[in-house]
Enzyme design. Structure first.
Site, short mmCIF file in Angstrom:
data_model
loop_
_atom_site.label_atom_id
_atom_site.label_comp_id
_atom_site.label_asym_id
_atom_site.label_seq_id
_atom_site.Cartn_x
_atom_site.Cartn_y
_atom_site.Cartn_z
N HIS A 12 0.87 -1.18 0.00
CA HIS A 12 0.00 0.00 0.00
C HIS A 12 0.91 1.23 0.00
CE1 HIS A 12 0.50 -0.58 4.54
NE2 HIS A 12 1.18 0.50 4.24
N GLU A 239 6.49 -3.59 7.60
CA GLU A 239 5.10 -3.91 7.24
C GLU A 239 4.98 -5.34 6.72
OE1 GLU A 239 3.75 0.66 6.11
OE2 GLU A 239 4.02 -0.79 4.52
#
Ligand code: DHB
Ligand code: FE
Length: 287
Positions: A12, A239
């Site tokens: 993202h 992440e």
């Protein structure tokens, strides 16, 4: 009984939200990234999951440095996409699944985890990017359960801890007595570092190692500490933990790799997309 039908993993980046809003998907900079998604949409369109369980990291919209849970599970009826800056347009809200959320919370607390339980939760690009990539018209035909993993404030949970969390969520889904088909989703990564001396750092070799582990035995990444991952993937590359937890939530059975794409860079990030189907579920259906 609830079943995990597959796992979807994607980077993202706020700029993805802006590229979607400006319809830049076919521009040379963006095309290699967006080209990964039509086959993903086709598969998801056929499978029609009822619920998406999101392993993602909040970027300061919902939690900030003053109060930062290691793990937080959404238990809201609705999740609102709020302005987080970067100029990204907000999206329509997402419908929750409170019954499943509370089942997961009860189950993982009994399993040794201590999540923050969120009956109110705003969500940022880590949720809106993947949702728009799967459902570009902004009509969401699914309910969501967001599970946030701290990737901002040290001490960060490392691969083994996130693998264990994913396993606990996977057991919770298996013990849920409702007929729901679940897609698990890992949002974030892969290697990137947004600030400091190593800003712009990307590590293709490590990213490939991680994607191979996601497609096979993700527990091989448990040998790394959180700081090992910072060193290898960059400070925001942690992440990756969201991918590890989502993959572990698929359980120990075999998976089939349906799609893999890797492209450097989108903004400062090595962007990666993977789609796995859960072969164990298919075998059970055929029997
Ligand atoms: C970028 C990547 C991220 O994961 C994020 O949350 C914000 C910015 C980037 O590459 O610009
Ligand atoms: Fe991010």
């Amino acid at each position: 009984m609830a079943q995990v039908i597959g796992g979807f993993f994607t980077s993202h980046v706020p700029a993805i939200g802006n590229a979607i809003a400006r319809r830049q998907q076919n521009e040379p900079y963006w095309k290699p990234f967006f080209d990964a998604f039509p086959p993903v949409r086709e598969w998801i369109g056929k499978q029609k999951p009822d619920v998406i369980i999101f392993f993602y990291n909040d970027h300061g919209l919902n939690f900030f440095l003053d109060k930062m849970p290691t793990f937080a599970v959404g238990a809201a009826a609705e999740y609102v996409s709020e302005d987080e800056g970067w100029g990204i347009p907000t999206t329509p809200s997402f419908q929750g699944d409170q019954k499943l959320s509370w089942h997961i919370i009860n189950s993982i607390v009994a399993d040794g985890f201590d999540p923050v339980m969120c009956q109110e939760m705003t969500v940022d690009h880590a949720i809106t990017n993947p949702m728009l990539l799967m459902y570009p018209d902004g009509n969401w035909p699914v309910r969501i359960v967001p599970i946030a993993i701290n990737s901002i404030q040290h001490p960060l949970p490392g691969p083994k801890r996130c693998y264990d969390l994913g396993g606990a969520v996977g057991r919770a889904i298996e013990s849920y007595n409702e007929v729901v088909s679940v897609l698990v989703l890992g949002s974030g990564g892969l290697s990137h570092q947004l600030d400091g001396e190593r800003a712009g750092f990307i590590n293709k070799a490590f990213d490939q190692e991680c994607m191979d582990a996601i497609a096979g035995d993700v527990s091989v990444l448990n040998k790394y500490s959180a700081l090992d991952v910072v060193e290898r993937a960059g400070s925001q590359g942690v992440e990756l933990m969201c991918w590890i937890a989502a993959r572990a939530a698929m359980g120990g059975g075999s998976v089939k790799e349906l799609r893999r794409s890797y492209h450097i860079p989108i903004s400062n990030t090595a962007s990666a997309v993977m789609l796995l189907s859960n072969e164990r579920v298919k075998a059970a259906k055929a029997a």
